[in-house]
Motif scaffolding. Structure first.
Motif, mmCIF file in Angstrom:
data_model
loop_
_atom_site.group_PDB
_atom_site.id
_atom_site.type_symbol
_atom_site.label_atom_id
_atom_site.label_comp_id
_atom_site.label_asym_id
_atom_site.label_seq_id
_atom_site.Cartn_x
_atom_site.Cartn_y
_atom_site.Cartn_z
ATOM 1 N N PRO A 174 3.350 -6.631 1.428
ATOM 2 C CA PRO A 174 2.700 -5.374 1.096
ATOM 3 C C PRO A 174 3.568 -4.475 0.212
ATOM 4 O O PRO A 174 4.798 -4.511 0.305
ATOM 5 N N MET A 175 2.928 -3.699 -0.644
ATOM 6 C CA MET A 175 3.648 -2.664 -1.393
ATOM 7 C C MET A 175 3.056 -1.313 -1.024
ATOM 8 O O MET A 175 1.873 -1.194 -0.756
ATOM 9 N N LYS A 176 3.930 -0.318 -1.028
ATOM 10 C CA LYS A 176 3.495 1.005 -0.580
ATOM 11 C C LYS A 176 2.787 1.762 -1.699
ATOM 12 O O LYS A 176 3.067 1.548 -2.873
ATOM 13 N N ARG A 177 1.891 2.650 -1.326
ATOM 14 C CA ARG A 177 1.392 3.618 -2.289
ATOM 15 C C ARG A 177 2.554 4.546 -2.610
ATOM 16 O O ARG A 177 3.283 4.964 -1.710
ATOM 17 N N LEU A 178 2.779 4.858 -3.892
ATOM 18 C CA LEU A 178 3.925 5.693 -4.257
ATOM 19 C C LEU A 178 3.703 7.137 -3.823
ATOM 20 O O LEU A 178 2.573 7.619 -3.803
ATOM 21 N N SER A 179 4.787 7.794 -3.482
ATOM 22 C CA SER A 179 4.667 9.195 -3.093
ATOM 23 C C SER A 179 4.645 10.063 -4.349
ATOM 24 O O SER A 179 4.968 9.604 -5.449
ATOM 25 N N GLU A 180 4.274 11.316 -4.176
ATOM 26 C CA GLU A 180 4.298 12.246 -5.305
ATOM 27 C C GLU A 180 5.679 12.310 -5.921
ATOM 28 O O GLU A 180 5.869 12.334 -7.133
ATOM 29 N N ARG A 181 6.692 12.314 -5.036
ATOM 30 C CA ARG A 181 8.092 12.388 -5.474
ATOM 31 C C ARG A 181 8.432 11.214 -6.399
ATOM 32 O O ARG A 181 9.035 11.378 -7.450
ATOM 33 N N ASP A 182 7.989 9.983 -5.986
ATOM 34 C CA ASP A 182 8.265 8.784 -6.787
ATOM 35 C C ASP A 182 7.641 8.914 -8.171
ATOM 36 O O ASP A 182 8.261 8.600 -9.192
ATOM 37 N N VAL A 183 6.392 9.374 -8.180
ATOM 38 C CA VAL A 183 5.682 9.492 -9.456
ATOM 39 C C VAL A 183 6.406 10.494 -10.357
ATOM 40 O O VAL A 183 6.632 10.233 -11.541
ATOM 41 N N ILE A 184 6.813 11.629 -9.751
ATOM 42 C CA ILE A 184 7.499 12.652 -10.547
ATOM 43 C C ILE A 184 8.795 12.103 -11.136
ATOM 44 O O ILE A 184 9.119 12.339 -12.312
#
Lengths: 322, 418
Positions: free
Chosen positions: B154-164
């Motif tokens: 599985p891969m995680k949905r990225l957090s807002e922080r990751d996207v930023i």
């Protein structure tokens, strides 16, 4: 090296083998001598020999192959009057050969039919009365509509007496070479409430454990009717929803019970003295059980509806602190 | 060149916040080299834009694999499957080691591409090269055979922080001035979909050299997203507004009946308070009733009531709002349901056989006869075997009646027949 259920093995095949319901048997024997029977209604508690005697009567009338002259229907399995109508029509159409000028339709548990269905049944009885005779059985004759009752000779079957049931059980034990205590047979009579079929079932299961004693009888009954439903209720009432849900799944999977089976058992348990509850709560729960049963009959999902039921119990249990 | 291609990760270190998946892939590839893999394929799954394809590409680049890429949803034709099969069956040659990447296997249409899944399984069985498949939702029914032959990563949905983090990196390299609030807004609207975030940033930058909150609001829209069931549950239970809970219900590719099963399983996962639990179940049971009525009357107008009860009805059963993260696992019920159905059929079949022999109704057989038969079958297998022969009961009914003692009963039956 094969064995049958004793309820089948020791069923009287002929009226002459029937040991109880003496007056009824005498009247029926007269019908046989005249080779003429009226429509009949056999009424009485379960396990008193209504169906067995109907079969024995047909046996004595037509001989060994009597089943080809008899249409057997069970109203609790075939609730739709259309199904009954089609089957009766089909059956009545073929002519009878032999010395008996009619065939028999045996409609078991007729008191499970709605009064509308019974009205339709009444018309069927009239339509085919030239070639068929109806024998209806019912636990509660008051649930049979009057026009049908008036067309039938009514036979009231009485509960079997203690000595009749114990005597029969004793006879079976001798035939099967099973060691039994008389006290144990007494207890079987008490538990089965005079229902011969149930009594014989209990005897056979107890005999499978060995000698039939008071202990083995109680053990068998305990094993046969596990307290799973009661335990599920108690878990829910104690606020343990997750465990109660696990029990529910167990009942559905290992016992093959449907949602309706389970809610009906719950309904019985609610009023049992072994489930400790304030009476006003029993009423609330019974009302909700009725609602859930209605939803299930309408086709709702077993598990979702019963989960909703258990969740409500957890809440009620917490509020009242059972 | 679009930024989503220009800024693809070139090295495994460029891939943000998927350490677990990275490590699993690296270990698995190492095991392949040594010929010690348990499963010859991996099914990499996660929400759209979390970087499944990018991760595989980055790994190939970092560890010098030749990437043989194939979009499974395009490869309907037999020749395409054969091409994959050929590539997979060749041993590493002068061209070096290779990874076979089958992208978007959940795009295989079970009707249009009948046989596609079977063909892929054949390829996996015979492959001499590591095969990595990707999918958004690997739990669809028609992918079940693939789940059996592949290891699920599985891969995680990225957090807002990751996207930023990634957006800031791009701004720097493009020499772009960006208000911090603007990046936050893009990240929020992306809901962890990095691909859409990068697209939105590029669109905003094309409009104005200086990316402000207003330009972002002008160019980027909330997208209709497909969520994995557990994500949809997370959103639904934790929604602050009715519309969010309603959207969550319709954001998966499950049918309403299937999603109800997920909710049914997880009401007690999310709620502990009996009051909330009961209100949630009451709402769910109402939804169940509406769905039943729709089936019966074909009156689809009722669907919105069903959705309102199963989504907002369940979510707003709470007495106080507090965000709670819970692990929503695959419902047991899906498996149990089939078993319960089988069990009910056995009971019915047995009642059918015995009712006519005992001259009574099936209902009486179920309540008064079967319970005692069970006692005999579990307590005295030798005697039970005689009854099996007496009524010629089929093996599956014996198993159902005897439970754990089935073996004993059946072996006596065998002896008895001789």
């Amino acid at each position: 090296m094969s064995e049958l259920l004793w309820a089948e093995k020791y069923r009287p095949r002929s009226l002459s083998e029937v040991v109880n319901q003496k007056e009824i048997v005498e009247r029926l024997k007269r019908f046989i001598a005249e080779k003429s029977i009226p429509h009949m209604l056999f009424a009485g508690p379960p396990g008193t020999g209504k169906t067995t005697i109907a079969h024995a009567l047909a046996h004595d009338l037509y001989g060994e192959n009597y089943r080809q002259y008899m249409l057997e229907l069970n109203a609790s399995d075939e609730r739709k009057i259309e199904v009954i109508r089609t089957k009766v029509k089909e059956f009545a159409r073929s002519r009878v050969v032999g010395e008996v000028p009619f065939k028999i339709v045996l409609l078991d548990e007729a008191d499970n039919m709605t009064s509308d269905a019974q009205q339709a049944l009444r018309r069927l009885m009239e339509l085919y009365s030239a070639s068929t005779r109806f024998i209806l059985t019912a636990n509660y004759p008051s649930k049979i509509i009057e026009p049908i009752q008036s067309r039938c000779a009514v036979f009231r079957f009485t509960s079997l007496k203690r000595e009749d049931v114990v005597g029969r059980l004793m006879y079976i034990c001798n035939q099967e070479k099973v060691v039994c205590r008389e006290k144990a047979l007494d207890i079987i009579y008490d538990i089965s409430e005079g229902d011969m079929r149930r009594a014989i079932n209990i005897l056979q299961a107890a005999a499978a454990l060995g000698e039939v004693t008071e202990d083995s009888v109680y053990k068998v009954v305990g094993l046969a009717h596990p307290r799973e439903v009661r335990e599920m209720l108690q878990l829910a009432l104690a606020g343990n929803f997750v465990e109660a849900r696990r029990k529910l799944r167990d009942l559905m999977i290992n016992y093959g019970l449907s949602g309706v089976d389970i809610i009906k058992q719950i309904h019985r348990e609610i009023f049992s003295s072994e489930v400790k509850l304030p009476d006003e709560l029993r009423i609330i729960i019974a009302d909700y059980a009725g609602e859930i049963q209605f939803r299930l009959v309408e086709g709702a999902d077993d598990e979702i509806q019963l989960n909703a039921f258990l969740a409500r119990l957890s809440l009620l249990g917490k509020k009242i602190k059972v | 060149m679009p930024w989503i291609i220009k800024y693809r990760p070139k090295h495994i270190n460029d891939v943000v916040n998927q350490d677990e998946a990275k490590q699993k892939l690296i270990n698995w590839l190492k095991a392949w080299e040594e010929g010690k893999v348990e499963k010859k394929a991996i099914l990499l799954h996660g929400p759209a834009g979390c970087g499944k394809t990018s991760l595989v590409e980055a790994i190939a680049k970092t560890f010098k694999y030749q990437l043989f890429e194939m979009n499974a949803s395009d490869s309907r034709r037999k020749v395409d499957i054969e091409r994959i099969a050929k590539a997979a069956s060749q041993t590493a040659g002068i061209m070096g080691r290779r990874i076979i990447l089958l992208d978007e296997v959940d795009g295989l249409d079970p009707r249009a591409d009948a046989g596609g899944v079977e063909a892929l399984i054949e390829v996996i069985k015979n492959t001499r090269n590591p095969i990595i498949m990707t999918a958004n939702n690997p739990y669809q029914e028609h992918l079940r055979p693939l789940r059996d032959v592949a290891e699920l990563v599985p891969m995680k949905r990225l957090s807002e922080r990751d996207v930023i983090t990634v957006l800031e990196r791009i701004c720097k390299s493009e020499n772009l001035y960006c208000e911090p609030g603007a990046l936050r807004e893009i990240a929020k609207r992306s809901e962890g979909d990095l691909r859409s975030a990068i697209n939105d940033l590029e669109a905003a930058a094309a409009l104005n050299k200086k990316v402000t909150l207003d330009t972002v609001k002008a160019v980027s829209t909330y997208r209709n997203r497909v969520h994995a069931p557990w994500e949809a549950l997370q959103k639904m239970f934790n929604s602050s507004y009715i519309f969010q809970a309603r959207e969550a219900v319709t954001s998966t590719d499950l049918t309403h009946d299937e999603f109800i099963t997920w909710i049914n399983e997880h009401i007690p996962t999310y709620y502990e308070n009996p009051e909330e639990m009961w209100r949630a179940y009451e709402a769910l049971s109402r939804a169940d009733i509406y769905l039943g009525r729709i089936v019966k009357t074909q009156n689809w107008d009722l669907l919105s009531y069903a959705i309102e009860m199963m989504g907002p009805g369940v979510a707003f059963a709470r007495t106080a709002y507090k965000y709670r993260w819970k692990a929503f696992k695959m419902p047991e019920k899906i498996k149990l349901l089939a078993e319960a159905k089988k069990s009910r059929e056995y009971r019915e079949a047995l009642a059918e056989v015995l009712a006519s022999r005992l001259l009574t109704s099936k209902a009486i057989v179920k309540s008064d006869v079967i319970p005692y038969l069970r006692v005999i079958f579990t307590q005295n297998p030798a005697y039970a075997a005689k009854i099996v022969l007496g009524y010629k009961l089929p093996e599956e009914l014996v198993k159902w009646l005897a439970g754990t003692r089935a073996k004993d009963v059946l072996s006596y039956v065998k002896k008895g027949k001789k």
